[in-house]
Write an enzyme that holds these catalytic residues in place. Structure first.
Site, PDB file in Angstrom:
ATOM      1  N   HIS A  29      -4.512  -3.333   6.462  1.00  0.00           N
ATOM      2  CA  HIS A  29      -4.362  -3.592   5.025  1.00  0.00           C
ATOM      3  C   HIS A  29      -5.742  -3.989   4.499  1.00  0.00           C
ATOM      4  O   HIS A  29      -6.025  -5.158   4.232  1.00  0.00           O
ATOM      5  CB  HIS A  29      -3.336  -4.708   4.787  1.00  0.00           C
ATOM      6  CG  HIS A  29      -3.277  -5.129   3.343  1.00  0.00           C
ATOM      7  ND1 HIS A  29      -2.845  -4.298   2.338  1.00  0.00           N
ATOM      8  CD2 HIS A  29      -3.616  -6.287   2.731  1.00  0.00           C
ATOM      9  CE1 HIS A  29      -2.925  -4.934   1.174  1.00  0.00           C
ATOM     10  NE2 HIS A  29      -3.397  -6.139   1.392  1.00  0.00           N
ATOM     11  N   ASP A  31       0.842  -1.201   0.000  1.00  0.00           N
ATOM     12  CA  ASP A  31       0.000   0.000   0.000  1.00  0.00           C
ATOM     13  C   ASP A  31       0.883   1.259   0.000  1.00  0.00           C
ATOM     14  O   ASP A  31       0.582   2.245  -0.679  1.00  0.00           O
ATOM     15  CB  ASP A  31      -0.897  -0.010   1.245  1.00  0.00           C
ATOM     16  CG  ASP A  31      -1.614  -1.336   1.398  1.00  0.00           C
ATOM     17  OD1 ASP A  31      -2.549  -1.594   0.640  1.00  0.00           O
ATOM     18  OD2 ASP A  31      -1.199  -2.136   2.257  1.00  0.00           O
TER      19      ASP A  31
END
Ligand code: NAD
Ligand code: LMR
Length: 332
Positions: free
Chosen positions: A188, A160
């Site tokens: 996440h 990410d």
């Protein structure tokens, strides 16, 4: 003098991420170009033949740093003596699912593999959980391996982080290597908060804040955030499979920085056991900005958190607390 080989475990090694990851490790991308490695690859019996095929390809690739390969469906053999464990084994989500929808299948794997790691890995083994829901799988692994220090168990949010760097680099038409210090806070999952408030870009006239260069707060507070939050789903929609090469590359980045250290003045995002820094819930695996030195991560402290960010940090923290409860209910 040549270095002793480091033993690296990859679970789920016959899967898509495994197939992208093991050659990177064998080429020195994870631990350095002068660090010999022995790969331990684990998968489940239905994948044993495919796993053996991966082993054959590793032999055929004649990687100079690769000093041995263990390919097995036996979790004890796989975990024995490993210094680094990259836990990819599990089931990926499909289109239309949230990552927590694979919870019940995957947390039970992490509960059982926790004991094998605890009993058979090398002391001070560093663990990175990639399989989803990554933060909560890592938490379950930690809870069921109480003798492994909590600081040794982490989850992957570097993908990410890298996605956020990539979006800023595209928006500003600058090199991705000139962008730094974005932060992924929390889970996440689509509740994560990609934060650019402390991020900078190196320009010919010095380092400049991302906000000053982008000059478009509406984009930074809107589309940028949702693009990063939803990138995993966008990849699944496009490929009909979840991300693999970028996930493998991020796993190498995560372990490399953890073991070899982050560059001066730069932090990265890692999912780590929360001590309640930034008023995140303690006792979950939460993604924070960290620096690494001598094989240890430290949460970057003292960053200003504005009201907009505060709400987002709380929201993703709340989701992690709920996931923790859900995970325990799946295991009972
Ligand atoms: P995949 O289905 O291609 O491979 C998973 C492998 O795990 C398979 O070979 C399967 O046989 C194996 N496996 C299943 N149960 C196992 C067990 N008990 N022990 C060992 N191996 C086992 O999936 P993939 O695309 O490689 O993704 C793997 C996981 O990583 C998924 O959960 C996916 O959602 C997750 N993922 C996380 C990130 C992240 O950034 N954290 C990024 C991409 C994917
Ligand atoms: C990703 O972020 O690409 C992975 O977690 C896979 C997924 O399910 O989104």
């Amino acid at each position: 003098m040549a270095k002793e080989p480091v033993r690296v475990l990859v679970t789920g090694a016959a899967g898509q991420i495994g197939y992208a990851l093991v050659p990177m490790i064998a080429r020195g991308v994870m631990l350095g170009a002068d660090q010999p490695v022995i790969l331990h690859m684990l998968d489940i019996p239905p994948a044993a033949e495919a796993l053996n095929g991966v082993k054959m390809e590793l032999v055929d690739a004649a990687f100079p740093l690769l000093k041995g390969v263990v390919a097995t469906t036996d979790v004890v053999e796989a975990c024995t003596g490993v210094n680094v464990a990259v836990m990819v084994g599990g089931f990926p989500r499909k289109e239309g699912m949230e990552r927590k929808d694979v919870m019940s299948k995957n947390v039970s794997i992490y509960k059982s593999q926790a004991s094998a790691l605890e009993q058979h890995a090398a002391p001070n083994c560093k663990v990175l959980v990639v399989a989803n829901p990554a933060n909560t799988n890592a938490l379950i692994l930690k809870e069921f391996a109480p003798s492994i220090p909590a600081k040794n168990i982490t989850c992957l949010t570097r993908l990410d982080h890298n996605r956020a760097l990539g979006q800023i680099s595209e928006k500003l038409n600058v090199q991705v290597s000139d962008v730094k210090n974005v932060i992924i806070w929390g889970n996440h999952s689509s509740s994560q908060y990609p934060d650019v408030n402390h991020a900078t870009v190196m320009t010919p006239s010095g380092e400049k804040p991302v906000r000053e260069l982008v000059k478009d707060d509406a984009w930074l507070n809107g589309e940028f955030i949702t693009t990063v939050q939803q990138r995993g789903a966008a990849i699944i929609k496009a490929r009909k499979l979840s991300s693999a090469l970028s996930a493998a590359s991020a796993a190498c980045d995560h372990i490399r920085d953890w073991v070899l250290g982050t560059p001066e003045g730069t932090w990265v995002s890692m999912g780590v056991y929360s001590d309640g820094s930034y008023n995140a819930p303690a006792g979950v695996i939460y993604s924070f900005p960290v620096t690494c030195k001598n094989g240890e991560w430290t949460i970057v402290q003292g960053l200003a958190i504005d009201e907009f960010s505060r709400k987002k940090l709380d929201l993703t923290g709340q989701e992690l607390t709920e996931e923790k409860e859900l995970a325990y209910s799946c295991l009972s």
